[in-house]
Design a protein around this motif. Structure first.
Motif, PDB file in Angstrom:
ATOM      1  N   TRP A   1       0.825  -1.214   0.000  1.00 37.62           N
ATOM      2  CA  TRP A   1       0.000   0.000   0.000  1.00 37.62           C
ATOM      3  C   TRP A   1       0.850   1.250   0.000  1.00 37.62           C
ATOM      4  CZ3 TRP A   1      -4.822  -0.029  -1.246  1.00 37.62           C
ATOM      5  CH2 TRP A   1      -5.556  -1.172  -1.074  1.00 37.62           C
ATOM      6  N   LYS A   2       1.948   1.234   0.673  1.00 32.99           N
ATOM      7  CA  LYS A   2       2.834   2.397   0.701  1.00 32.99           C
ATOM      8  C   LYS A   2       3.349   2.697  -0.702  1.00 32.99           C
ATOM      9  CE  LYS A   2       4.483   1.994   5.401  1.00 32.99           C
ATOM     10  NZ  LYS A   2       5.635   1.788   6.244  1.00 32.99           N
ATOM     11  N   PHE A   3       3.659   1.632  -1.394  1.00 34.50           N
ATOM     12  CA  PHE A   3       4.142   1.819  -2.763  1.00 34.50           C
ATOM     13  C   PHE A   3       3.071   2.466  -3.642  1.00 34.50           C
ATOM     14  CE2 PHE A   3       4.341   0.093  -7.101  1.00 34.50           C
ATOM     15  CZ  PHE A   3       5.536   0.649  -7.512  1.00 34.50           C
ATOM     16  N   TRP A   4       1.861   1.934  -3.556  1.00 36.88           N
ATOM     17  CA  TRP A   4       0.774   2.463  -4.396  1.00 36.88           C
ATOM     18  C   TRP A   4       0.371   3.864  -3.951  1.00 36.88           C
ATOM     19  CZ3 TRP A   4       0.476   0.533  -8.828  1.00 36.88           C
ATOM     20  CH2 TRP A   4       0.746  -0.782  -9.049  1.00 36.88           C
ATOM     21  N   TRP A   5       0.413   4.156  -2.668  1.00 34.99           N
ATOM     22  CA  TRP A   5       0.131   5.529  -2.209  1.00 34.99           C
ATOM     23  C   TRP A   5       1.199   6.488  -2.721  1.00 34.99           C
ATOM     24  CZ3 TRP A   5      -4.183   7.464  -0.919  1.00 34.99           C
ATOM     25  CH2 TRP A   5      -5.138   6.725  -0.241  1.00 34.99           C
ATOM     26  N   GLY A   6       2.398   6.076  -2.777  1.00 33.06           N
ATOM     27  CA  GLY A   6       3.481   6.904  -3.321  1.00 33.06           C
ATOM     28  C   GLY A   6       3.268   7.196  -4.798  1.00 33.06           C
ATOM     29  N   ILE A   7       2.876   6.166  -5.541  1.00 38.63           N
ATOM     30  CA  ILE A   7       2.596   6.348  -6.979  1.00 38.63           C
ATOM     31  C   ILE A   7       1.393   7.257  -7.166  1.00 38.63           C
ATOM     32  CG2 ILE A   7       1.884   5.127  -9.089  1.00 38.63           C
ATOM     33  CD1 ILE A   7       4.696   4.494  -8.481  1.00 38.63           C
TER      34      ILE A   7
ATOM     35  N   PHE B   1       2.290  10.808  -6.395  1.00 40.62           N
ATOM     36  CA  PHE B   1       3.084  11.359  -7.486  1.00 40.62           C
ATOM     37  C   PHE B   1       2.177  11.830  -8.626  1.00 40.62           C
ATOM     38  CE2 PHE B   1       5.283  10.591 -11.540  1.00 40.62           C
ATOM     39  CZ  PHE B   1       6.300  11.533 -11.416  1.00 40.62           C
ATOM     40  N   PHE B   2       1.237  11.003  -9.063  1.00 40.09           N
ATOM     41  CA  PHE B   2       0.327  11.375 -10.146  1.00 40.09           C
ATOM     42  C   PHE B   2      -0.623  12.500  -9.737  1.00 40.09           C
ATOM     43  CE2 PHE B   2       1.469   7.195 -11.968  1.00 40.09           C
ATOM     44  CZ  PHE B   2       1.872   7.645 -13.207  1.00 40.09           C
ATOM     45  N   LEU B   3      -1.134  12.440  -8.512  1.00 37.37           N
ATOM     46  CA  LEU B   3      -2.014  13.508  -8.035  1.00 37.37           C
ATOM     47  C   LEU B   3      -1.254  14.839  -7.927  1.00 37.37           C
ATOM     48  CD1 LEU B   3      -4.157  11.715  -5.320  1.00 37.37           C
ATOM     49  CD2 LEU B   3      -4.892  12.527  -7.563  1.00 37.37           C
ATOM     50  N   GLY B   4      -0.012  14.796  -7.503  1.00 41.12           N
ATOM     51  CA  GLY B   4       0.814  16.009  -7.450  1.00 41.12           C
ATOM     52  C   GLY B   4       1.044  16.583  -8.837  1.00 41.12           C
ATOM     53  N   GLY B   5       1.332  15.701  -9.776  1.00 39.13           N
ATOM     54  CA  GLY B   5       1.514  16.151 -11.163  1.00 39.13           C
ATOM     55  C   GLY B   5       0.236  16.742 -11.732  1.00 39.13           C
ATOM     56  N   LEU B   6      -0.896  16.073 -11.455  1.00 41.18           N
ATOM     57  CA  LEU B   6      -2.192  16.566 -11.917  1.00 41.18           C
ATOM     58  C   LEU B   6      -2.519  17.921 -11.283  1.00 41.18           C
ATOM     59  CD1 LEU B   6      -4.712  15.956 -13.593  1.00 41.18           C
ATOM     60  CD2 LEU B   6      -5.666  14.825 -11.589  1.00 41.18           C
ATOM     61  N   ALA B   7      -2.233  18.063  -9.992  1.00 38.59           N
ATOM     62  CA  ALA B   7      -2.477  19.338  -9.305  1.00 38.59           C
ATOM     63  C   ALA B   7      -1.588  20.442  -9.893  1.00 38.59           C
ATOM     64  CB  ALA B   7      -2.228  19.187  -7.806  1.00 38.59           C
ATOM     65  N   THR B   8      -0.350  20.112 -10.197  1.00 34.98           N
ATOM     66  CA  THR B   8       0.558  21.098 -10.807  1.00 34.98           C
ATOM     67  C   THR B   8       0.046  21.507 -12.177  1.00 34.98           C
ATOM     68  OG1 THR B   8       2.428  20.136  -9.618  1.00 34.98           O
ATOM     69  CG2 THR B   8       2.937  21.507 -11.531  1.00 34.98           C
ATOM     70  N   GLN B   9      -0.400  20.555 -12.974  1.00 33.26           N
ATOM     71  CA  GLN B   9      -0.934  20.863 -14.302  1.00 33.26           C
ATOM     72  C   GLN B   9      -2.196  21.720 -14.195  1.00 33.26           C
ATOM     73  OE1 GLN B   9       0.222  20.339 -17.391  1.00 33.26           O
ATOM     74  NE2 GLN B   9       2.085  19.613 -16.410  1.00 33.26           N
ATOM     75  N   LEU B  10      -3.087  21.376 -13.283  1.00 30.81           N
ATOM     76  CA  LEU B  10      -4.317  22.134 -13.081  1.00 30.81           C
ATOM     77  C   LEU B  10      -4.009  23.562 -12.622  1.00 30.81           C
ATOM     78  CD1 LEU B  10      -7.393  22.160 -13.057  1.00 30.81           C
ATOM     79  CD2 LEU B  10      -7.293  21.359 -10.682  1.00 30.81           C
TER      80      LEU B  10
END
Length: 176
Positions: free
Chosen positions: A4-10, A13-22
């Protein structure tokens, strides 16, 4: 649990990228709107400056025309009273007044087309027609001031509408 830690990290990462793009997209839209507002404001300001410049110029030319017509009528009356006769030689004073009135009328005719407000332009054009008639009256009539009262009466709404528009433009600037 380590999976779960691995998937939360991934996911983070994607949510951070999406937030940056938004955030970047929203900033871009905000900047584009600000640039469009600035361009519209600059265009409005240039239009107002153009209109203000021409209205003040037309107002002065209209005053010069009226002054020239009054001077012509006064010179003509004076020549008649001094007994210049029917073949009256035009005095230098009359010639100067006529040249001044003609110059003002020519400049006013050229500038009247640049008046943006239709009602003001109609008033100025009516004043020009009245000035033409008054000029002819001054040159041909035994009573040279006869047509000046009508011309002044037609010029008054032009002066008033120009003054009202100039006040309106300045009032709008004060609120900006």
């Amino acid at each position: 649990m380590e999976g779960w830690k691995f998937w939360w990290g991934i996911a983070a990462f994607f949510l951070g990228g999406l937030a940056t793009q938004l955030n970047g997209w929203l900033a871009y839209r905000r900047q584009r709107k600000d640039r469009a507002d600035d361009a519209a404001d600059a265009l409005r300001q240039r239009r107002e400056e153009f209109e203000l410049q021409h209205l003040v110029e037309v107002n002065q030319l209209l005053r010069d025309l009226l002054a020239g017509l009054l001077h012509m009528a006064a010179s003509s009356t004076l020549m008649d009273r001094l007994g210049a006769g029917d073949d009256r030689e035009l005095s230098e004073d009359f010639k100067t007044a006529a040249a001044s009135a003609n110059a003002a009328e020519g400049a006013l005719t050229a500038s009247a087309g640049f008046i943006l407000d239709d009602a003001i332009r109609a008033h100025v054009q009516a004043a020009l027609r009245a000035a033409d008639e008054a000029s002819a009256t001054v040159l041909t009539s035994d009573n040279p001031s006869e047509g000046l009262f009508e011309a002044a009466a037609v010029m008054t709404p032009a002066f008033e509408s120009i003054s009202a528009r100039v006040r309106q433009l300045y009032a709008g600037r004060a609120g900006s």
